[in-house]
Design a protein around this motif. Sequence first.
Motif, PDB file in Angstrom:
ATOM      1  N   VAL A 188       8.681 -36.109  -5.365  1.00 49.28           N
ATOM      2  CA  VAL A 188       7.423 -35.475  -4.973  1.00 49.28           C
ATOM      3  C   VAL A 188       7.493 -33.955  -5.133  1.00 49.28           C
ATOM      4  O   VAL A 188       6.663 -33.357  -5.796  1.00 49.28           O
ATOM      5  N   CYS A 189       8.507 -33.325  -4.532  1.00 46.95           N
ATOM      6  CA  CYS A 189       8.515 -31.852  -4.499  1.00 46.95           C
ATOM      7  C   CYS A 189       9.655 -31.252  -5.314  1.00 46.95           C
ATOM      8  O   CYS A 189       9.757 -30.033  -5.395  1.00 46.95           O
ATOM      9  N   ARG A 190      10.510 -32.080  -5.889  1.00 43.49           N
ATOM     10  CA  ARG A 190      11.626 -31.632  -6.728  1.00 43.49           C
ATOM     11  C   ARG A 190      12.700 -30.867  -5.968  1.00 43.49           C
ATOM     12  O   ARG A 190      13.548 -30.216  -6.584  1.00 43.49           O
ATOM     13  N   CYS A 191      12.668 -30.897  -4.651  1.00 45.59           N
ATOM     14  CA  CYS A 191      13.787 -30.336  -3.890  1.00 45.59           C
ATOM     15  C   CYS A 191      15.028 -31.150  -4.232  1.00 45.59           C
ATOM     16  O   CYS A 191      14.922 -32.346  -4.503  1.00 45.59           O
ATOM     17  N   THR A 192      16.188 -30.516  -4.205  1.00 44.94           N
ATOM     18  CA  THR A 192      17.388 -31.302  -4.461  1.00 44.94           C
ATOM     19  C   THR A 192      17.650 -32.190  -3.246  1.00 44.94           C
ATOM     20  O   THR A 192      17.418 -31.800  -2.108  1.00 44.94           O
ATOM     21  N   VAL A 193      18.077 -33.409  -3.519  1.00 40.67           N
ATOM     22  CA  VAL A 193      18.401 -34.339  -2.439  1.00 40.67           C
ATOM     23  C   VAL A 193      19.796 -34.895  -2.712  1.00 40.67           C
ATOM     24  O   VAL A 193      20.285 -34.804  -3.843  1.00 40.67           O
ATOM     25  N   SER A 194      20.424 -35.405  -1.683  1.00 39.99           N
ATOM     26  CA  SER A 194      21.704 -36.077  -1.941  1.00 39.99           C
ATOM     27  C   SER A 194      21.660 -37.427  -1.256  1.00 39.99           C
ATOM     28  O   SER A 194      21.648 -37.507  -0.040  1.00 39.99           O
ATOM     29  N   CYS A 195      21.539 -38.472  -2.055  1.00 37.86           N
ATOM     30  CA  CYS A 195      21.394 -39.819  -1.520  1.00 37.86           C
ATOM     31  C   CYS A 195      22.524 -40.691  -2.050  1.00 37.86           C
ATOM     32  O   CYS A 195      22.968 -40.518  -3.179  1.00 37.86           O
ATOM     33  N   ASP A 196      22.932 -41.624  -1.205  1.00 37.93           N
ATOM     34  CA  ASP A 196      23.947 -42.590  -1.622  1.00 37.93           C
ATOM     35  C   ASP A 196      23.222 -43.760  -2.299  1.00 37.93           C
ATOM     36  O   ASP A 196      22.731 -44.664  -1.632  1.00 37.93           O
ATOM     37  N   VAL A 197      23.162 -43.701  -3.620  1.00 35.58           N
ATOM     38  CA  VAL A 197      22.403 -44.700  -4.369  1.00 35.58           C
ATOM     39  C   VAL A 197      22.942 -46.109  -4.111  1.00 35.58           C
ATOM     40  O   VAL A 197      22.171 -47.064  -3.982  1.00 35.58           O
ATOM     41  N   GLU A 198      24.264 -46.221  -3.982  1.00 35.58           N
ATOM     42  CA  GLU A 198      24.861 -47.551  -3.796  1.00 35.58           C
ATOM     43  C   GLU A 198      24.322 -48.222  -2.537  1.00 35.58           C
ATOM     44  O   GLU A 198      24.029 -49.417  -2.545  1.00 35.58           O
ATOM     45  N   SER A 199      24.179 -47.450  -1.442  1.00 35.94           N
ATOM     46  CA  SER A 199      23.685 -48.101  -0.222  1.00 35.94           C
ATOM     47  C   SER A 199      22.164 -48.286  -0.275  1.00 35.94           C
ATOM     48  O   SER A 199      21.646 -49.275   0.248  1.00 35.94           O
ATOM     49  N   GLY A 317      -6.428 -51.447   1.807  1.00 27.75           N
ATOM     50  CA  GLY A 317      -7.532 -51.833   0.951  1.00 27.75           C
ATOM     51  C   GLY A 317      -8.363 -50.652   0.499  1.00 27.75           C
ATOM     52  O   GLY A 317      -9.436 -50.801  -0.050  1.00 27.75           O
ATOM     53  N   LYS A 318      -7.840 -49.417   0.759  1.00 22.63           N
ATOM     54  CA  LYS A 318      -8.583 -48.241   0.302  1.00 22.63           C
ATOM     55  C   LYS A 318      -8.079 -47.877  -1.086  1.00 22.63           C
ATOM     56  O   LYS A 318      -6.920 -48.113  -1.396  1.00 22.63           O
ATOM     57  N   PRO A 319      -8.938 -47.245  -1.878  1.00 25.17           N
ATOM     58  CA  PRO A 319      -8.457 -46.829  -3.188  1.00 25.17           C
ATOM     59  C   PRO A 319      -7.253 -45.917  -3.023  1.00 25.17           C
ATOM     60  O   PRO A 319      -7.179 -45.161  -2.075  1.00 25.17           O
ATOM     61  N   GLY A 320      -6.295 -46.061  -3.943  1.00 25.26           N
ATOM     62  CA  GLY A 320      -5.088 -45.243  -3.885  1.00 25.26           C
ATOM     63  C   GLY A 320      -5.443 -43.774  -3.962  1.00 25.26           C
ATOM     64  O   GLY A 320      -6.393 -43.397  -4.619  1.00 25.26           O
ATOM     65  N   ARG A 321      -4.673 -42.969  -3.246  1.00 25.56           N
ATOM     66  CA  ARG A 321      -4.974 -41.543  -3.255  1.00 25.56           C
ATOM     67  C   ARG A 321      -3.727 -40.776  -3.641  1.00 25.56           C
ATOM     68  O   ARG A 321      -3.260 -39.895  -2.959  1.00 25.56           O
ATOM     69  N   ARG A 322      -3.136 -41.203  -4.734  1.00 25.00           N
ATOM     70  CA  ARG A 322      -1.911 -40.553  -5.156  1.00 25.00           C
ATOM     71  C   ARG A 322      -2.178 -39.068  -5.374  1.00 25.00           C
ATOM     72  O   ARG A 322      -3.106 -38.688  -6.046  1.00 25.00           O
ATOM     73  N   GLY A 323      -1.345 -38.250  -4.775  1.00 28.87           N
ATOM     74  CA  GLY A 323      -1.494 -36.817  -4.979  1.00 28.87           C
ATOM     75  C   GLY A 323      -2.494 -36.190  -4.035  1.00 28.87           C
ATOM     76  O   GLY A 323      -2.498 -35.007  -3.835  1.00 28.87           O
ATOM     77  N   ALA A 324      -3.346 -37.032  -3.400  1.00 31.79           N
ATOM     78  CA  ALA A 324      -4.366 -36.446  -2.529  1.00 31.79           C
ATOM     79  C   ALA A 324      -3.962 -36.534  -1.080  1.00 31.79           C
ATOM     80  O   ALA A 324      -4.515 -35.871  -0.236  1.00 31.79           O
ATOM     81  N   ARG A 325      -2.980 -37.368  -0.783  1.00 32.11           N
ATOM     82  CA  ARG A 325      -2.651 -37.558   0.609  1.00 32.11           C
ATOM     83  C   ARG A 325      -1.831 -36.387   1.132  1.00 32.11           C
ATOM     84  O   ARG A 325      -1.118 -35.709   0.399  1.00 32.11           O
ATOM     85  N   GLY A 326      -1.964 -36.211   2.426  1.00 27.96           N
ATOM     86  CA  GLY A 326      -1.292 -35.071   3.056  1.00 27.96           C
ATOM     87  C   GLY A 326       0.206 -35.095   2.834  1.00 27.96           C
ATOM     88  O   GLY A 326       0.804 -34.093   2.546  1.00 27.96           O
ATOM     89  N   GLY A 327       0.784 -36.275   2.954  1.00 28.51           N
ATOM     90  CA  GLY A 327       2.236 -36.377   2.873  1.00 28.51           C
ATOM     91  C   GLY A 327       2.805 -35.970   1.535  1.00 28.51           C
ATOM     92  O   GLY A 327       3.972 -35.722   1.417  1.00 28.51           O
ATOM     93  N   ALA A 328       1.975 -35.951   0.564  1.00 29.06           N
ATOM     94  CA  ALA A 328       2.478 -35.626  -0.760  1.00 29.06           C
ATOM     95  C   ALA A 328       2.510 -34.130  -1.002  1.00 29.06           C
ATOM     96  O   ALA A 328       2.942 -33.684  -2.034  1.00 29.06           O
ATOM     97  N   ARG A 329       2.034 -33.375  -0.049  1.00 30.30           N
ATOM     98  CA  ARG A 329       2.006 -31.945  -0.286  1.00 30.30           C
ATOM     99  C   ARG A 329       3.374 -31.336  -0.176  1.00 30.30           C
ATOM    100  O   ARG A 329       4.180 -31.789   0.589  1.00 30.30           O
TER     101      ARG A 329
END
Length: 329
Positions: A188-199, A317-329
């Motif tokens: 979403v924001c391109r911040c660097t993350v460090s995740c354990d892909v295996e788990s 059941g609402k139309p998708g709001r990709r990019g419009a939702r608050g959490g995506a900011r």
Amino acid sequence: MSAAVDERVTDEIEALEAILMNDVVIKRVGEVPDIIETVVHPSTGDDIDQQFVCVTLEVKLTPEYPDTSPVVTLRNPRGLDDELISTINSQIRGKLSDCLGQPVVFELIELIRENLTESNLPSGQCVICLYGFSDGDVFIKTQCYHHFHSHCLANHLIAGKKYYKEELDKLPLWQQVSAPAYQQTCPVCRCTVSCDVESLKKAPPPMDSVSAPPFCLTAELKDLQKKMAALLAEQVAKGGVVGIGDTGPPPLTITTPADNEIDEASNGSPGGSQDMKAEAVGEARQNGNGSNNNSAPGSPQARAAYRGPYRGFNRRGKPGRRGARGGAR
Ligand SMILES: [Zn+2]
Ligand SMILES: [Zn+2]
């Protein structure tokens, strides 16, 4: 502190600093408090790992505050959809008018915290699969407060690493040595993350994707395809879509007129590090419904290139709001 500052304000600021300590920022103009800023989290005791949502509260004081209302802004919402943000905003307006004449910042923090505690579950969609979060889903919160199904994020990171390696292999050896190492980033924001892909990989796929009915191209979807194809054609005609319908060199690369000739002659691109960018754009073009062969949007070729199921509706059941939702900011 200057005598010009209302005692009620001075007391409020002192109390905020004493209680919130480093979690509150008071911006002053000279000696006079101007903006109070704090990030509000849900109440989860001391368990920070269980905080899935947050929002920044900014209170700009007026010269007459608290006898006039401050200007309150909610910024950087994480995991909150627009509906909840507007509910909180209207509650804030009510609180401001109720509390006129008395300090209100603690009341605002409490009001927001109550709302966040009630909604301490990521709302909206996982931007990778576009399904919502349901009971039983295994999801992850990144350091930047974005949420994904663990299953989806694992797939995304695996694909990202694979793509990085493929691109790296295309570079000459001397460039491979000096290329920056692969770094996981938030989709979403391109911040660097460090995740354990295996788990992450061990998590089950999203519940909604398992229970979703098989894809079927309805009349409604065909209608939508037509509308979108017309919109795309209009945007391409206006030059507003990068990579579709353009016959020139890939954007964002430094080129010379000579490069254009090479491009047109070989449909390739100049060597060196530009290869990577050119390839990336080429890939995007293919994903963008095969404009490399100049198929018109909505044409049979373009439709054939579209492989994914339609997921334009979320679990409510609402139309998708990709990019419009608050959490995506
Ligand atoms: Zn997902
Ligand atoms: Zn992020």
